[in-house]
Structures are given as structure tokens and as C-alpha cells.
Design a protein around this motif. Structure first.
Motif, PDB file in Angstrom:
ATOM      1  N   ALA A  55      -2.153  -0.843   6.610  1.00 48.11           N
ATOM      2  CA  ALA A  55      -2.353   0.384   5.839  1.00 48.11           C
ATOM      3  C   ALA A  55      -3.331   1.328   6.516  1.00 48.11           C
ATOM      4  CB  ALA A  55      -2.844   0.041   4.430  1.00 48.11           C
ATOM      5  N   VAL A  56      -4.291   0.766   7.279  1.00 45.79           N
ATOM      6  CA  VAL A  56      -5.295   1.581   7.980  1.00 45.79           C
ATOM      7  C   VAL A  56      -5.249   1.208   9.463  1.00 45.79           C
ATOM      8  CG1 VAL A  56      -7.703   2.371   7.930  1.00 45.79           C
ATOM      9  CG2 VAL A  56      -6.701   1.377   5.885  1.00 45.79           C
ATOM     10  N   ASN A 110     -13.223   8.792   8.102  1.00 45.05           N
ATOM     11  CA  ASN A 110     -12.446   8.424   6.924  1.00 45.05           C
ATOM     12  C   ASN A 110     -11.724   9.638   6.344  1.00 45.05           C
ATOM     13  OD1 ASN A 110     -11.339   7.187   4.732  1.00 45.05           O
ATOM     14  ND2 ASN A 110     -13.249   7.016   3.580  1.00 45.05           N
ATOM     15  N   ARG A 111     -10.425   9.635   6.494  1.00 45.47           N
ATOM     16  CA  ARG A 111      -9.608  10.691   5.897  1.00 45.47           C
ATOM     17  C   ARG A 111      -8.629  10.112   4.875  1.00 45.47           C
ATOM     18  NH1 ARG A 111      -7.973  14.277  11.294  1.00 45.47           N
ATOM     19  NH2 ARG A 111     -10.102  14.927  11.827  1.00 45.47           N
ATOM     20  N   ARG A 112      -8.909   8.915   4.425  1.00 49.45           N
ATOM     21  CA  ARG A 112      -7.983   8.235   3.533  1.00 49.45           C
ATOM     22  C   ARG A 112      -8.568   8.089   2.138  1.00 49.45           C
ATOM     23  NH1 ARG A 112      -3.761   5.418   5.823  1.00 49.45           N
ATOM     24  NH2 ARG A 112      -3.665   5.538   8.111  1.00 49.45           N
ATOM     25  N   ALA A 113      -7.701   8.184   1.143  1.00 50.75           N
ATOM     26  CA  ALA A 113      -8.103   7.896  -0.231  1.00 50.75           C
ATOM     27  C   ALA A 113      -8.215   6.382  -0.399  1.00 50.75           C
ATOM     28  CB  ALA A 113      -7.081   8.467  -1.213  1.00 50.75           C
ATOM     29  N   THR A 114      -9.116   5.968  -1.263  1.00 46.20           N
ATOM     30  CA  THR A 114      -9.298   4.540  -1.511  1.00 46.20           C
ATOM     31  C   THR A 114      -8.051   3.946  -2.148  1.00 46.20           C
ATOM     32  OG1 THR A 114     -11.664   4.851  -1.810  1.00 46.20           O
ATOM     33  CG2 THR A 114     -10.709   2.835  -2.707  1.00 46.20           C
ATOM     34  N   GLN A 115      -7.695   2.747  -1.701  1.00 51.11           N
ATOM     35  CA  GLN A 115      -6.583   2.016  -2.295  1.00 51.11           C
ATOM     36  C   GLN A 115      -7.060   0.621  -2.664  1.00 51.11           C
ATOM     37  OE1 GLN A 115      -2.618   2.244  -0.532  1.00 51.11           O
ATOM     38  NE2 GLN A 115      -3.379   3.724   0.956  1.00 51.11           N
ATOM     39  N   ILE A 151     -13.336   0.804   2.726  1.00 50.58           N
ATOM     40  CA  ILE A 151     -13.588   1.438   4.024  1.00 50.58           C
ATOM     41  C   ILE A 151     -15.072   1.730   4.192  1.00 50.58           C
ATOM     42  CG2 ILE A 151     -13.269   3.614   5.280  1.00 50.58           C
ATOM     43  CD1 ILE A 151     -10.382   3.574   4.523  1.00 50.58           C
ATOM     44  N   SER A 168       0.876  -1.169   0.000  1.00 53.94           N
ATOM     45  CA  SER A 168       0.000   0.000   0.000  1.00 53.94           C
ATOM     46  C   SER A 168       0.916   1.221   0.000  1.00 53.94           C
ATOM     47  CB  SER A 168      -0.928   0.000   1.226  1.00 53.94           C
ATOM     48  OG  SER A 168      -0.180   0.024   2.427  1.00 53.94           O
ATOM     49  N   ARG A 169       0.322   2.390  -0.002  1.00 54.83           N
ATOM     50  CA  ARG A 169       1.151   3.589  -0.085  1.00 54.83           C
ATOM     51  C   ARG A 169       2.162   3.654   1.061  1.00 54.83           C
ATOM     52  NH1 ARG A 169      -3.928   5.766  -1.587  1.00 54.83           N
ATOM     53  NH2 ARG A 169      -3.969   6.375  -3.784  1.00 54.83           N
ATOM     54  N   GLU A 228      -5.837   2.656  12.167  1.00 52.64           N
ATOM     55  CA  GLU A 228      -6.922   3.109  13.045  1.00 52.64           C
ATOM     56  C   GLU A 228      -8.243   2.399  12.745  1.00 52.64           C
ATOM     57  OE1 GLU A 228      -7.297   5.752   9.391  1.00 52.64           O
ATOM     58  OE2 GLU A 228      -5.767   4.605  10.456  1.00 52.64           O
TER      59      GLU A 228
END
Length: 331
Positions: A52-53, A91-96, A101, A28-29, A55
Motif C-alpha cells: 500500500a505504501v 507523507n502524502r498519503r491519508a491514514t489507512q 506512517i 487497502s485502497r 515508497e
């Protein structure tokens, strides 16, 4: 293998230069694992998504895969990879690629730490999986396979479902619970049972329930039994086609027929087009109903038998009893 960040020293992770080579792949990023780590392994996929996530809380099929449950492999019925579902509060993340999410409400009583990663408990997880399943059949398969782990029961999921008014997919979950059982041993058995219900209107079906003769001897434990007509249903995968297993199956069929039970087999080809299997079942039911007289078989166990057809019964077993009585279920 837990993903790691770039480390300029190369001690705790790859250097930036190493990430451009073939020895590492990006999970992931900003995170990497060695290239030879299997990206399709369900537990590896769950760990990569959870890292990757950090939290977030894994849920759905991922909870069961992470616990080692057999049938939760992260693929749908068409063989496509499923994204790892993760619940987050914000949710403050871009989809990967690799995970999806959701921001559905998560009560603290349903979150857990699962061997080093955050997740939701089995009851919430399987309710999520059934609510978002592609269709009713997939929802029932998910519930059945969750019950096979003994991590949840129909009663527990039904009680949780009563708190979900207005949630996405709850009507499908409620309907799926009406069809779910606690003793299906594979998705194929569940599919076969649903064909009997939807195509033939058979409802008195028991799954992997022991059959006895009238003297109390255990004759066999069929995948399905149509109790009304007296028809055994078996799913034969590749394992059943050759060698010792095939010889065992032939003997078992003869034992069932000796008691007056009819016998019908479903194969992998019938999963693609069940019409021939439906006709074979209809023929078997007609023969069974025409020949019905005094039954030479029963599903009522003798006093010495230890029942294992419900989650509650299996949870009550000792470790030694689980090894002895549930060996075939995990084969």
C-alpha cells in the motif's frame, strides 16, 4: 499473497464486479487479496502494508515479523493488533487502517531491501519499537526478543542509540537497554525477570544459563537463576502441565534441589496478578539464604562446554552447532 489492483480482464487481479463478491477482500485502497488469505498473519499484514505504501520502509516489529522472528506476531500484550509502522521521507498519503506512517529521519545506511520490500535494518527497527513501546516493560520485552533472533546485539543497539539525541522515546530506549539481556527465550521469561527486579530488587539474575555440579556435569538450564540466593525461576505455560514435559520438569526440579537450589514457578495466572508469585519467590529466597553453605553448584562452564548465552557467541556457531545447541531455545 501480494495484493493486486483491479484488472478488467480478470487475469492479474479481480474485476470490479468480483471485488463486490465474497471471493476477494480489500487490503487497502485500490488493492485486493483473495478472501481466504489470513488477514491476521503477521507477514501477510506486513506485505499488505508495504504494498500500500511502496515508497515507504517497514520498521519496528514488522521488520522482525517479515524475517520470520518467532515472538514478533503483530499483537500487543493485551492481544490487540498493532499497526505496521512505515517510515516515509514525505507523507502524502491519508491514514489507512493496518499501518501507521512516520516521517522520522532515515539514513541510507539503515535502509534495506528485505525479500522484495523496503525496510529498515534490525538495529534501527528494534530501537523504533522500544522507543514507541507502551511502557518500559514492553520496551524491554521487545529488545530481549530481538536479541533472541541474533540479528542485533545490545552493544549494537546501544551504539546506535547514542546518535538519537532528541528523538521521541529515547529516554525509554536508554533505560530499557539497562534491563535488556541477550538470552531470554520468551516474553514470559522477560516479564518474570522484571518482576524479580522491580518487586524484589534482585539484580544478579542470569537467563537460560547452564548450571553445573562441581564435577562439571550439566544439571540443567533454568529460565532464571537468582545467583545471590540460589533460586531457580521457571515459567510454566500450558505445554508444561501435561505428559512427558511435566515429567521432565518434575525430574529437573528434583535435580536442582539436590544441589541445594530453591525453586519457584510462575504460571499464566501470575502474569495477570504477580502478587502470589512475588510471595513465593520471597519465601524461596529466605529458605535459600538461611540454608546457604558450601555451594554444590556453579554457573562456570567446564572447558568442553560451548557457551551460547550471548549474541556474539551464537553468531560464531556453525550451522550444525546452531541446530544442536539452540534446539531447545526455538522449541
Amino acid at each position: 499473497m501480494r495484493p493486486v489492483k483491479i484488472d478488467p480482464t480478470g487475469e492479474s487481479g479481480p474485476t470490479r464486479r468480483q471485488t463486490r463478491g465474497r471471493a476477494w477482500r480489500r487490503s487497502s485502497r485500490g488493492l485486493y487479496v483473495p478472501a481466504d488469505v489470513d488477514a491476521s498473519d503477521p507477514q501477510q499484514r506486513v506485505l499488505e502494508a508495504a504494498t500500500a505504501v511502496p515508497e515507504g520502509y517497514i520498521t519496528g516489529w514488522a521488520t522482525f515479523a517479515w524475517s520470520g522472528a518467532r515472538w514478533f506476531d503483530g499483537f500487543d500484550h493485551t492481544g490487540q493488533l498493532l499497526p505496521v509502522p512505515i517510515v516515509v521521507h514525505e507523507n502524502r498519503r491519508a491514514t489507512q487502517a493496518g499501518y501507521v506512517i512516520t516521517q522520522e529521519r532515515l539514513s541510507p545506511r539503515h535502509d534495506r531491501e528485505l525479500d522484495g520490500i523496503l525496510g529498515t535494518d534490525p538495529t534501527r527497527s528494534i530501537a523504533f519499537e522500544a522507543r514507541y513501546a507502551t511502557d518500559l516493560a514492553d520496551a524491554v520485552v521487545a529488545l530481549d526478543m530481538a536479541m533472541a533472533t541474533d540479528l542485533v546485539s545490545i552493544r549494537e543497539v546501544a551504539a546506535y542509540t547514542r546518535s538519537l539525541n532528541g528523538w521521541t522515546g529515547v529516554p525509554q530506549l536508554r533505560e530499557a537497554l539497562l534491563h535488556a539481556v541477550e538470552n531470554s527465550w520468551s516474553p514470559m521469561e522477560t516479564e518474570m525477570r522484571l518482576i524479580w527486579v522491580s518487586e524484589l530488587g534482585i539484580h544478579r539474575i542470569v537467563c537460560n544459563h547452564p548450571v553445573f555440579d562441581l564435577a562439571g556435569n550439566h544439571v540443567g538450564t533454568p529460565d532464571l537463576l537468582d545467583v545471590e540466593a540460589g533460586v531457580v525461576g521457571e515459567y510454566d505455560g500450558a505445554l508444561h502441565l501435561v505428559g512427558r514435559q511435566r515429567a521432565h520438569d518434575i525430574k529437573r526440579e528434583a535435580d536442582f534441589r539436590r544441589l541445594g537450589l530453591e525453586y519457584v514457578t510462575m504460571t499464566a495466572a501470575d502474569r495477570r496478578d504477580p502478587s502470589n508469585f512475588v510471595r513465593r519467590t520471597q519465601d524461596a529466597r529466605q529458605r535459600a539464604l538461611l540454608a546457604q553453605g558450601a555451594r554444590a553448584w556453579t554457573i562456570e562452564p567446564p572447558a568442553w562446554w560451548t557457551p551460547t548465552t550471548t549474541v556474539e557467541q551464537r553468531r560464531a556457531l556453525s550451522t550444525d552447532q546452531r541446530v544442536r545447541f539452540l534446539r531447545r531455545r526455538s522449541a
